[in-house]
Motif scaffolding. Structure first.
Motif, PDB file in Angstrom:
ATOM      1  N   ASP A 106      31.316  46.076 -14.398  1.00 15.95           N
ATOM      2  CA  ASP A 106      30.593  47.233 -14.972  1.00 15.95           C
ATOM      3  C   ASP A 106      30.188  48.200 -13.862  1.00 15.95           C
ATOM      4  O   ASP A 106      30.329  49.416 -14.004  1.00 15.95           O
ATOM      5  N   PHE A 107      29.673  47.647 -12.767  1.00 10.57           N
ATOM      6  CA  PHE A 107      29.249  48.501 -11.654  1.00 10.57           C
ATOM      7  C   PHE A 107      30.446  49.251 -11.079  1.00 10.57           C
ATOM      8  O   PHE A 107      30.374  50.460 -10.807  1.00 10.57           O
ATOM      9  N   TYR A 108      31.542  48.530 -10.915  1.00 10.20           N
ATOM     10  CA  TYR A 108      32.783  49.133 -10.403  1.00 10.20           C
ATOM     11  C   TYR A 108      33.210  50.302 -11.300  1.00 10.20           C
ATOM     12  O   TYR A 108      33.475  51.405 -10.818  1.00 10.20           O
ATOM     13  N   ARG A 109      33.234  50.078 -12.612  1.00 10.93           N
ATOM     14  CA  ARG A 109      33.676  51.133 -13.536  1.00 10.93           C
ATOM     15  C   ARG A 109      32.685  52.285 -13.620  1.00 10.93           C
ATOM     16  O   ARG A 109      33.078  53.439 -13.771  1.00 10.93           O
ATOM     17  N   ASN A 110      31.399  51.978 -13.529  1.00 11.59           N
ATOM     18  CA  ASN A 110      30.396  53.036 -13.705  1.00 11.59           C
ATOM     19  C   ASN A 110      30.104  53.821 -12.427  1.00 11.59           C
ATOM     20  O   ASN A 110      29.669  54.969 -12.505  1.00 11.59           O
ATOM     21  N   HIS A 111      30.283  53.199 -11.281  1.00  9.61           N
ATOM     22  CA  HIS A 111      29.841  53.839 -10.038  1.00  9.61           C
ATOM     23  C   HIS A 111      30.928  54.000  -8.980  1.00  9.61           C
ATOM     24  O   HIS A 111      30.840  54.894  -8.153  1.00  9.61           O
ATOM     25  N   GLN A 112      31.890  53.110  -8.941  1.00 12.49           N
ATOM     26  CA  GLN A 112      32.824  53.148  -7.809  1.00 12.49           C
ATOM     27  C   GLN A 112      34.096  53.906  -8.135  1.00 12.49           C
ATOM     28  O   GLN A 112      34.727  54.466  -7.240  1.00 12.49           O
ATOM     29  N   ILE A 113      34.475  53.907  -9.415  1.00 13.56           N
ATOM     30  CA  ILE A 113      35.657  54.680  -9.809  1.00 13.56           C
ATOM     31  C   ILE A 113      35.275  55.688 -10.893  1.00 13.56           C
ATOM     32  O   ILE A 113      34.271  55.527 -11.581  1.00 13.56           O
ATOM     33  N   GLY A 114      36.107  56.722 -10.999  1.00 10.77           N
ATOM     34  CA  GLY A 114      36.012  57.642 -12.120  1.00 10.77           C
ATOM     35  C   GLY A 114      37.362  57.639 -12.811  1.00 10.77           C
ATOM     36  O   GLY A 114      38.377  57.310 -12.188  1.00 10.77           O
ATOM     37  N   MET A 115      37.365  57.978 -14.095  1.00  9.96           N
ATOM     38  CA  MET A 115      38.631  57.980 -14.836  1.00  9.96           C
ATOM     39  C   MET A 115      38.758  59.239 -15.672  1.00  9.96           C
ATOM     40  O   MET A 115      37.781  59.688 -16.276  1.00  9.96           O
ATOM     41  N   ILE A 116      39.978  59.774 -15.703  1.00 11.90           N
ATOM     42  CA  ILE A 116      40.268  60.846 -16.657  1.00 11.90           C
ATOM     43  C   ILE A 116      41.572  60.504 -17.382  1.00 11.90           C
ATOM     44  O   ILE A 116      42.407  59.764 -16.855  1.00 11.90           O
ATOM     45  N   PHE A 117      41.723  61.061 -18.584  1.00  7.39           N
ATOM     46  CA  PHE A 117      42.812  60.672 -19.475  1.00  7.39           C
ATOM     47  C   PHE A 117      43.512  61.907 -20.035  1.00  7.39           C
ATOM     48  O   PHE A 117      42.970  63.009 -20.007  1.00  7.39           O
ATOM     49  N   GLN A 118      44.683  61.664 -20.613  1.00  4.41           N
ATOM     50  CA  GLN A 118      45.462  62.758 -21.195  1.00  4.41           C
ATOM     51  C   GLN A 118      44.687  63.507 -22.290  1.00  4.41           C
ATOM     52  O   GLN A 118      44.750  64.726 -22.377  1.00  4.41           O
ATOM     53  N   PHE A 119      43.946  62.749 -23.103  1.00  5.31           N
ATOM     54  CA  PHE A 119      43.247  63.376 -24.233  1.00  5.31           C
ATOM     55  C   PHE A 119      41.736  63.474 -24.011  1.00  5.31           C
ATOM     56  O   PHE A 119      40.961  63.498 -24.959  1.00  5.31           O
ATOM     57  N   LEU A 197      39.302  58.141  -7.919  1.00  7.50           N
ATOM     58  CA  LEU A 197      39.520  58.707  -9.257  1.00  7.50           C
ATOM     59  C   LEU A 197      40.873  58.239  -9.776  1.00  7.50           C
ATOM     60  O   LEU A 197      41.897  58.409  -9.103  1.00  7.50           O
ATOM     61  N   LEU A 198      40.883  57.655 -10.976  1.00  9.97           N
ATOM     62  CA  LEU A 198      42.123  57.258 -11.639  1.00  9.97           C
ATOM     63  C   LEU A 198      42.393  58.256 -12.754  1.00  9.97           C
ATOM     64  O   LEU A 198      41.543  58.459 -13.627  1.00  9.97           O
TER      65      LEU A 198
END
Ligand code: ADP
Ligand code: MG
Length: 264
Positions: A106-119, A197-198
């Motif tokens: 959870d910490f990794y997803r909330n603080h260490q990485i960011g994500m953006i998507f096609q939609f 950022l992914l």
């Protein structure tokens, strides 16, 4: 311009974890080793990833390119710990993350990485500003959020300015264009100050000119703010905007790609 390395909403107590890039000794921020993943359809096993290996260098912009159906989104889900591999490992800053505790993931997803998507995946009932503040909201309890709300709002406004969206601050997604929605999604992804950022097909739903603007923004975030970016795309022309292309075919990396830009 805002410096994403300085996050006013981070308290001193949690500043040490996740806010500064602590690369493994060799400069690798993310290491993918032997990733295997299959899906099951009517009891038939459909192999998608068959042993994927690559490293992402800190400060780089890498594209993961492959045909539609080649397993790119599956791979991104594994890198983001949204799903677990059948075999293999994902390490972030030198430590296994794929088998970490739920709390660490959870910490990794909330603080260490960011994500953006096609939609984009913006919440339709919230304004751009509120959407950008969502990561601060969900990573805190109510009282903790109320305490940082003002600084979080200021940071969200600064991020909206950085992505060129000040004029849409109080607009809902239905009142924004595709390019504007993706800019809002980028601002949201940066809210908790990630180091990686992914981006899964970030221009896949945009016309080429608008998509170009998004690519320029990602390039700027990488060049000027040293944000490490992994960009997934099926389009070679878009993939070439990165420093390096990693090509996926039949569930394997077929080309690790020489870095064709000098990584700064
Ligand atoms: P890409 O992002 O490169 O287009 P995906 O990772 O989305 O590829 O999908 C790779 C393959 O895995 C496709 O054949 C797809 O149909 C299949 N697949 C993806 N997700 C699932 C799932 N949740 N259940 C079953 N099959 C899936
Ligand atoms: Mg995909």
């Amino acid at each position: 311009m805002i410096n994403p390395a300085v996050d006013p909403t981070q308290s001193a107590s949690n500043q040490s974890s996740g806010t500064q890039p602590i690369a493994a000794a060799d400069g690798t921020i993310l290491a993918v080793r032997g990733l295997v993943k299959s899906y099951h359809k009517n009891r038939i096993e459909v192999p998608v990833l068959r042993g994927v290996d690559f490293d992402i260098e800190v400060g780089s912009m890498t594209s993961l390119v492959g045909r539609s159906g080649s397993g790119k989104s599956t791979l991104m889900h594994l890198m983001a710990t949204l799903d677990q591999p059948d075999a293999g490992e994902v390490s972030f800053e030198g430590s296994r993350i794929d088998n970490a505790s739920a709390r660490q993931r959870d910490f990794y997803r909330n603080h260490q990485i960011g994500m953006i998507f096609q939609f984009y995946h913006l919440l339709p009932e919230l304004t751009a500003l509120e959407n950008v503040m969502v990561p601060t909201m969900i990573s805190r309890r109510l009282f903790s959020f109320l305490r940082v709300k003002k600084t979080a709002r200021q940071r969200a406004e600064q991020l909206l300015e950085m992505v060129g969206l000040t004029h849409r601050t109080h607009h809902r997604p239905s009142e924004m264009s595709g390019g504007e929605m993706q800019r809002a999604a980028i601002a949201r992804a940066l809210m908790n100050n990630p180091t990686l950022l992914l981006a899964d097909e970030p221009t896949g739903n945009l016309d080429s000119e608008t998509g170009h603007g998004i690519l320029e923004l990602l390039r700027k975030l990488n060049d000027e703010n040293n944000l490490t970016i992994v960009m997934i795309t099926h389009d070679d022309a878009i993939a070439r905007q990165a420093d390096r292309m990693v090509r996926l075919e039949n569930g394997l990396v077929v080309d690790q790609g020489e870095a064709f830009r000098v990584i700064r």
